[in-house]
Enzyme design. Structure first.
Site, PDB file in Angstrom:
ATOM      1  CG  ASN A   1      29.255  42.546  53.926  1.00 50.89           C
ATOM      2  OD1 ASN A   1      28.932  43.554  53.309  1.00 50.89           O
ATOM      3  ND2 ASN A   1      30.113  42.570  54.929  1.00 50.89           N
TER       4      ASN A   1
ATOM      5  NE  ARG B   1      27.953  45.219  57.203  1.00 44.17           N
ATOM      6  CZ  ARG B   1      29.089  45.847  56.980  1.00 44.17           C
ATOM      7  NH1 ARG B   1      29.828  45.525  55.937  1.00 44.17           N
ATOM      8  NH2 ARG B   1      29.507  46.798  57.795  1.00 44.17           N
TER       9      ARG B   1
ATOM     10  CG  HIS C   1      31.380  48.137  63.287  1.00 48.97           C
ATOM     11  ND1 HIS C   1      32.332  49.051  63.685  1.00 48.97           N
ATOM     12  CD2 HIS C   1      31.777  47.709  62.063  1.00 48.97           C
ATOM     13  CE1 HIS C   1      33.264  49.166  62.745  1.00 48.97           C
ATOM     14  NE2 HIS C   1      32.941  48.359  61.742  1.00 48.97           N
TER      15      HIS C   1
ATOM     16  N   GLY D   1      39.005  46.612  64.277  1.00 45.30           N
ATOM     17  CA  GLY D   1      39.510  46.015  63.043  1.00 45.30           C
ATOM     18  C   GLY D   1      40.064  47.127  62.178  1.00 45.30           C
TER      19      GLY D   1
ATOM     20  NE  ARG E   1      36.871  53.724  57.895  1.00 42.98           N
ATOM     21  CZ  ARG E   1      35.942  52.810  58.173  1.00 42.98           C
ATOM     22  NH1 ARG E   1      34.857  53.142  58.854  1.00 42.98           N
ATOM     23  NH2 ARG E   1      36.102  51.568  57.789  1.00 42.98           N
TER      24      ARG E   1
ATOM     25  NE  ARG F   1      47.707  41.222  60.330  1.00 42.05           N
ATOM     26  CZ  ARG F   1      46.943  40.518  59.507  1.00 42.05           C
ATOM     27  NH1 ARG F   1      46.789  39.227  59.717  1.00 42.05           N
ATOM     28  NH2 ARG F   1      46.337  41.079  58.485  1.00 42.05           N
TER      29      ARG F   1
ATOM     30  CD  GLU G   1      29.887  42.070  61.510  1.00 39.18           C
ATOM     31  OE1 GLU G   1      29.627  43.279  61.411  1.00 39.18           O
ATOM     32  OE2 GLU G   1      30.942  41.574  61.098  1.00 39.18           O
TER      33      GLU G   1
END
Length: 396
Positions: free
Chosen positions: A8, A89, A178, A207, A238, A282, A382
């Protein structure tokens, strides 16, 4: 014995997993971060140990060579020819690719053509492809597209209500993202449900980037990301869905230019923008627990953005059999799962088993037998999907 490496390549990073495909075991995995800087970080896990090295890595070509040299040096492989396939990917496959493909010149030119739709990702994927091709020319190469799983969407779900010519002439439409994760998690969910003939599943991939997908009988029928991964739910940095007139207002009244606004929506919004604390869930959760009102507001908005899409997809699917949580927040935050399910409890009859939610590990059911909808936690994989597709297409 066929070894396959899943790759990736991001704009400044290179994640990898090397599989022994006979039993699908991970031989080694890791990531090279901050490529192009003097203090690049190379992390590799092997035999239960983790090595972290900081060194200058000029570009992706140097990064790939460093990785392959390390595989030999640590005797993870004796010869690079043991690696029979490289699975890459690719974020954006447009409408060209509804499945994974062996990479040839035509595929390369289409990935390149689509770079305007994924300017941070597609050029980096090609850089990674060329670097591996040069280093291990005998290995086959396969592209696995994030958008492929969503190619089953119908026009009524992917066409935007703007003049049709922009779709016909400029390819402006919903593509989603995704997809590899949504495919893996929904397939695993169906297995765990006993492979029913018919199934209605909502996958919540939550995520730093996040998207939800409605999966009916194994096919994606709608997804929350759009033309780009900026659309949909609130994310780490975002915004997700915003009234487009906000952009015009910020340009005309505040004096920002278009590039500044798009950067703000991509890099400075979401959990970070509202909380002012962090893009990491978190950190925001901890700040909220300590009385930070903006951090609490950020969490409240995040949860409500997620349930809004679950409600939308509940209607689109004609009901729901299972909701699956995956990715960084979905897999690891029992707090986020509980808060989201509490907001759904009255409307959908969901009841969570607190012990399974808090203390369970790996793939598991976290709803009670009384729950009208099954709720699962399924860690995404993935890299395994990429390796499986590479093995299948290269006949290894």
């Amino acid at each position: 014995m066929s070894k396959i490496i899943s790759v990736n390549a991001g704009s400044s990073s290179l994640k990898f997993q090397l599989f022994e495909m006979d039993d699908e075991t991970v031989i080694t995995s890791g990531v090279i971060e901050r490529i192009g800087l003097e203090d690049s970080i190379f992390t590799i896990k092997y035999n239960g140990e983790k090595d972290v090295t900081t060194l200058p890595i000029e570009n992706h070509k140097v990064a790939v060579q460093l990785l392959l040299d390390t595989l030999i040096k640590k005797e993870i492989v004796k010869d690079l020819d043991e690696i029979k396939g490289v699975g890459h990917r690719v974020v954006q496959g447009g409408a060209y690719f509804d499945q994974s493909v062996i990479i040839d010149e035509d595929v390369v030119s289409k990935i390149d053509e689509l770079k305007s739709l994924a300017p941070l990702h597609n050029p980096a994927h090609l850089t990674g492809y060329y670097a591996f091709k040069e280093a291990i020319p005998n290995a086959g190469a396969v592209a696995v597209f994030d958008t492929a799983f969503h190619q089953t969407l119908e026009p009524k779900s992917y066409i935007y209500p703007i003049p049709y010519k922009y779709y016909a002439e400029n390819k402006v439409r919903k593509y989603g993202a995704h997809g590899t994760s949504h495919f893996y998690v929904s397939s695993r969910c169906r297995e765990m449900m006993g492979n029913p003939e018919h199934s209605r599943i909502i996958v919540a991939h939550l995520g730093a980037g996040g998207s939800l997908t409605a999966v009916k009988d194994g096919k994606s029928i709608n997804t929350s990301m759009g033309f780009t991964p900026l659309a949909g739910i609130m994310m780490g940095t975002r915004s997700g869905d915003v009234d487009p007139s906000v952009i015009d207002y910020l340009i005309e009244e505040v004096g920002l230019d278009m590039k500044e606004v798009i950067k703000m929506l991509n890099k400075e919004s979401g959990l970070l923008g509202v909380s002012g604390v962090s893009s990491d869930f978190r950190d925001v959760q901890e700040a909220a627990a300590n009385g930070n009102e903006r951090a609490q507001l950020a969490l409240d908005i995040f949860f409500r953005r997620v349930i809004a899409y679950i409600g939308r997809y509940f209607i689109a699917l004609g009901g729901v059999d299972a909701i699956c949580f995956t990715a960084g927040i979905g897999e690891n935050s029992f707090f986020a799962r509980k808060e989201i399910c509490n907001l759904l409890a009255e409307a959908l009859g969901i009841e969570i088993d607190d012990d399974a939610n808090v203390n369970g590990k790996g793939d598991r059911l976290i709803s009670t037998p009384n729950s009208k909808v099954k709720v699962y936690v399924i860690p995404t994989n993935e890299e395994l999907v990429i390796a499986r597709d590479t093995k299948r297409l290269l006949n290894l």
